[in-house]
Write an enzyme that holds these catalytic residues in place. Sequence first.
Site, PDB file in Angstrom:
ATOM      1  N   SER A   1      21.753  44.020  41.617  1.00 49.13           N
ATOM      2  CA  SER A   1      22.785  44.862  41.169  1.00 49.13           C
ATOM      3  C   SER A   1      23.705  44.121  40.315  1.00 49.13           C
ATOM      4  O   SER A   1      24.380  44.282  39.310  1.00 49.13           O
ATOM      5  CB  SER A   1      23.438  45.680  42.061  1.00 49.13           C
TER       6      SER A   1
ATOM      7  N   GLU B   1      40.436  57.008  43.003  1.00 47.95           N
ATOM      8  CA  GLU B   1      41.227  56.172  44.129  1.00 47.95           C
ATOM      9  C   GLU B   1      41.178  54.683  44.112  1.00 47.95           C
ATOM     10  O   GLU B   1      41.649  54.036  45.081  1.00 47.95           O
ATOM     11  CB  GLU B   1      40.477  56.802  45.391  1.00 47.95           C
TER      12      GLU B   1
ATOM     13  N   HIS C   1      30.301  42.944  42.821  1.00 42.91           N
ATOM     14  CA  HIS C   1      29.884  43.598  41.505  1.00 42.91           C
ATOM     15  C   HIS C   1      31.109  43.212  40.632  1.00 42.91           C
ATOM     16  O   HIS C   1      32.364  42.765  40.914  1.00 42.91           O
ATOM     17  CB  HIS C   1      29.680  44.760  41.726  1.00 42.91           C
TER      18      HIS C   1
END
Length: 285
Positions: free
Chosen positions: A55, A233, A240
């Site tokens: 990722s 939020e 990341h």
Amino acid sequence: MPVSRRQAAAALAALPLTLAAAGAAQAAAPVPAPASARGPGRPRREGTVFIAGDSTAAPKTAAAAPEAGWGMALPVFLGHGWTVANHAVNGRSSKSFHDEGRLAPILEAIRPGDLLLVQFGHNDEKTGDPARGTDPYTTYQDYLRRYLDGARARGARPVLITPVERRRFDADGRARPTHGEYPEAMRALAAAEDVPLVDVQAASLAEWDRLGPGGTLEIFLHLAPGEHPNHPEGKQDNTHFRPHGAVEVARMVARGLKERRLPHPGALRRLDDAVPEGVVTWPAG
């Protein structure tokens, strides 16, 4: 001067020999090979940089913005004729990426002279998950060899990329490593297999240490409540990247490639330029 019958006959008799000699000389002359047939010693001036990874490198959709993988920013550092095929996928390790069949389409598409960048480690560390976890000096190296062997068998050039560091600091505000033995195991494999290695783990650790806890907030996906509609939020993610972080890690990768003269001298650009975050875009879906 008049030509006698005997002289004319002798000239005609010699004609086939003259033509044959000329034909043989022409056949012996070297014929330039087309660019596609030239040997591996001459680098191509165009091609594809394939990415196999997790990722931290992967492309993201608009629903994930502003999260960005460094592979999304790598094209800005490549010169004319070179493109990126980013096959990195969230949550994958060297093992799960391979076992799910994700290496196969890369090896089907890759061509002689292309690059295959291989960055895994974050999810290999999850040894409690049998689908992803690997051991640094056994299964991790064994799986990485499959990427190296597959690329080399097709005339492409594999490059190992040590995993980029997370955002972790000690009580004194010094950046600390988080990947255990995996980066060193990858370095050892690169040396044993004689393949190029770009040490992003070391480069990122040094950069996070320079920036400190506050400066790295602009690198990682830290968002205040209401700052972005995808994260109303807020978000506190120390793994990341925001677009700026993706650009800076891609810059580390590009600098490492240039130092190793890959894909060829002059193929990398803008390594010291300010790069706007707008170069990172998210496709719909």
